[in-house]
Design an enzyme around this catalytic site. Structure first.
Site, short mmCIF file in Angstrom:
data_model
loop_
_atom_site.label_atom_id
_atom_site.label_comp_id
_atom_site.label_asym_id
_atom_site.label_seq_id
_atom_site.Cartn_x
_atom_site.Cartn_y
_atom_site.Cartn_z
N ARG A 151 39.44 49.19 39.55
CA ARG A 151 39.11 50.15 38.25
C ARG A 151 39.79 51.65 38.84
O ARG A 151 39.88 51.81 39.90
CB ARG A 151 37.65 50.54 38.18
N GLY A 201 26.83 46.59 41.65
CA GLY A 201 25.54 46.61 41.82
C GLY A 201 24.86 45.38 41.24
O GLY A 201 23.52 45.13 41.52
N ASP A 209 34.80 54.08 35.88
CA ASP A 209 34.50 52.90 36.55
C ASP A 209 34.61 51.59 35.57
O ASP A 209 34.72 50.58 36.27
CB ASP A 209 33.03 52.54 37.16
N ASN A 210 34.82 51.93 34.50
CA ASN A 210 34.99 50.94 33.36
C ASN A 210 36.55 50.84 32.91
O ASN A 210 36.50 50.41 31.51
CB ASN A 210 33.83 51.12 32.26
P1 AMP Z 1 27.81 50.03 33.80
O1 AMP Z 1 27.18 50.99 33.24
O2 AMP Z 1 27.45 48.49 33.48
O3 AMP Z 1 29.16 50.23 34.01
O4 AMP Z 1 27.19 50.05 35.42
C1 AMP Z 1 27.15 51.31 36.09
C2 AMP Z 1 26.93 50.96 37.69
O5 AMP Z 1 25.50 50.69 37.53
C3 AMP Z 1 27.63 49.93 38.34
O6 AMP Z 1 27.81 50.32 39.57
C4 AMP Z 1 26.89 48.75 38.15
O7 AMP Z 1 27.01 47.77 39.40
C5 AMP Z 1 25.27 49.43 38.25
N1 AMP Z 1 24.31 48.48 37.55
C6 AMP Z 1 24.29 48.49 36.21
N2 AMP Z 1 23.05 47.94 35.89
C7 AMP Z 1 22.47 47.36 37.22
C8 AMP Z 1 21.55 46.69 37.51
N3 AMP Z 1 20.43 46.06 36.88
N4 AMP Z 1 21.24 46.50 38.65
C9 AMP Z 1 21.71 47.17 39.90
N5 AMP Z 1 22.75 48.00 39.42
C10 AMP Z 1 23.33 48.10 38.26
MG MG Z 2 30.49 48.85 34.77
#
Ligand code: AMP
Ligand code: MG
Length: 499
Positions: free
Chosen positions: A191, A100, A258-259
């Protein structure tokens, strides 16, 4: 053929991209272009990593680098894509997450012949952004840079930062913040959630392709279609990785599926932090209300995540579902065995034990009990055992608010070392090679990031980066980096996902 060597010119492209994910896995990602930013400025370039990737750091440190690492221009040979994935977030399944705010630029082959992804994070909205802005702020970008380098220096498999670029635009969180883009290097970005994406959609052919691709890329010793072998190999790498996290006092903070990378690298530094005083319930992430991802829960959460991977692989493991479940269950049991072995081996190294004894685990556990009860610092308790092995127990004992129990334990440990007849200096060196003096302390990380973000002063960041990337050496001359947090700091410290 007028190549560079013949003409004396640099005909060699800066990036020798070979983009297998985009080329070999159509339908697994979306071709996409990064957002334009107003004023890209290279804040930091990881020159050592650039060289490891066979990239010329000088060619990357000028305006081209700022343009490429901000997303304003795609480097020659890049095929930017947003990758599809799903994932369990805090236990709840989201069938579509995906990149994202990230783009995979492509892959290069490093100096060791390893294929590495080069990706942007914070490069603008994609079809997977949902309600997010696709952006990143400078503070979290520098945090990921610092933490990844610290983990690498600790010998823990991890994605790493190649560059941090300030974009010259503001991103809006609770307040306006300076925007930035991180360039992330990873063994791959596959992942558990990538498998879950196609499993949830019932796309059996794509799952087979993904298995074959992952095996070829990360576990080439296996047969291409060996899903059970892949599951076992991933479980083993995760078990050993998480044992290393635990030994380092590292708390990932957002161990969603996903991480978790199939490569076995640590990925996605959001709310992660290192534990100071030893308490298995330690949690820093503001969104982890229930402590799901507390330090002490990480091993079992790792197993839970591997179980989610197993579910996606069952049809490939055996056409007979019962047999497939049986094999997967054996792998999950093996994960815990592997974890326990790696954890105990790490503890034994930290205690300077040369020989193996059936009582080793009980002796280590007795120390942990004292440490927890007396608020001892995780890192320094082990590090100062090196001095104790040399007959200088004061610094070790000073970690404990009430030293009587620690003194008893110390006598027991010294008797064990004497029984082994291990040379004390050799034991001390072993302990210090396994027990860092310096970790990224929360108060120092916050100080470095606020100086960088609020006043553009990178000096604290650079000094901290230098300290945490040399964690095992004698901290003489940089003692400030080896001190525990100021009284009360960690108790109220909170971290954020940086989204
Ligand atoms: P994360 O918590 O960083 O592992 O992200 C979880 C999901 O949220 C993933 O699909 C990321 O791409 C999406 N995501 C996190 N931050 C943003 C953002 N600022 N804009 C768009 N998508 C985001
Ligand atoms: Mg992530």
């Amino acid at each position: 053929m007028a190549d560079g060597a013949a003409t004396g010119k640099t005909a060699q492209p800066v990036f020798g991209f070979d983009n297998s994910y985009a080329r070999d896995l159509p339908g697994f990602s979306v071709p996409w272009t990064a957002a334009q930013v107003p004023a890209p400025r290279l804040v930091r370039l990881n020159r050592a990593l650039a060289e490891e990737l066979r990239l010329d750091p000088d060619a990357l440190s000028g305006p081209d680098g700022a343009a490429w690492f901000s997303g304003n221009a795609a480097p020659p040979g890049a095929t930017p894509i947003a990758q599809a994935y799903a994932g369990h977030q805090f236990g709840g399944f989201s069938p579509q997450l995906g990149d994202g705010r990230a783009l995979l630029l492509g892959e290069v082959i490093d100096r060791n012949g390893q294929r590495r992804d080069i990706a942007l994070k914070g490069s603008g909205p994609t079809p997977f952004s949902r309600r997010g802005d696709g952006k990143a702020a400078l503070g979290p970008v520098l945090r990921e840079y610092l933490m990844g380098e610290a983990m690498h220096a600790l010998g823990i498999p991890t994605t790493r930062a190649l560059a941090a670029v300030a974009t010259g635009e503001e991103v809006f969180r609770e307040a306006p913040l300076p925007g930035a883009v991180l360039t992330r290097v990873a063994a791959s970005h596959i992942r558990v959630g990538t498998f879950q994406f196609f499993s949830a959609r019932g796309e059996a052919d794509k799952l087979r392709q993904l298995t074959a691709y992952t095996v070829a890329r990360h576990y080439p010793e296996l047969e291409p279609g060996d899903a059970a072998g892949l599951l076992a190999a991933v479980a083993g790498r995760q078990a050993r990785l998480i044992a290393q996290w635990m030994l380092a006092g590292f708390i990932h903070g957002v161990m969603n599926t996903d991480n978790m990378a199939l490569s076995g690298e640590t990925i996605d530094y959001g709310p992660c932090a290192f534990m100071g005083a030893y308490d298995p319930a330690t949690v820093f992430s503001s969104i982890d209300q229930t402590g799901r991802y507390a330090w002490g829960n990480q091993p079992v959460i790792g197993q839970w995540n591997v179980a989610r991977l197993a579910e996606t692989l069952l049809p490939q493991i055996d056409a007979d579902n019962d047999r497939a479940v049986q094999r997967a269950t054996d792998v999950l049991r093996g994960y815990m065995t592997e974890y326990e072995a790696a954890w105990l081996a790490g503890l034994r190294a930290r205690l300077g034990l040369g020989a193996t004894d059936a009582g080793d685990r009980a002796m280590a556990d007795a120390l942990l009990t004292q440490m927890q009860a007396q608020g001892a610092d995780w890192t320094l308790s082990f590090r100062h055992l090196g001095l104790a092995a040399r007959g200088e127990a004061t610094a070790f004992l000073a970690q404990f608010s009430e030293a009587a129990g620690a003194r008893d334990w110390l006598a027991r440990w010294q008797a064990r070392l004497a029984f082994e007849a291990r040379d004390p200096e050799e034991a001390a060196r072993g302990i210090e090679a396994a027990s860092p003096a310096i970790i990224p302390r929360n108060h120092l990380v916050e100080h470095a990031l606020s100086a960088a973000v609020e006043s553009g002063d990178m000096a604290p960041f650079d000094a901290l980066l230098a300290a945490v990337t040399d964690p095992f050496a004698d901290p003489q001359g940089r003692e400030g980096y080896a001190l525990p947090p100021p009284q009360g700091f960690d108790e109220v410290y909170r971290t954020f996902c940086g989204t």
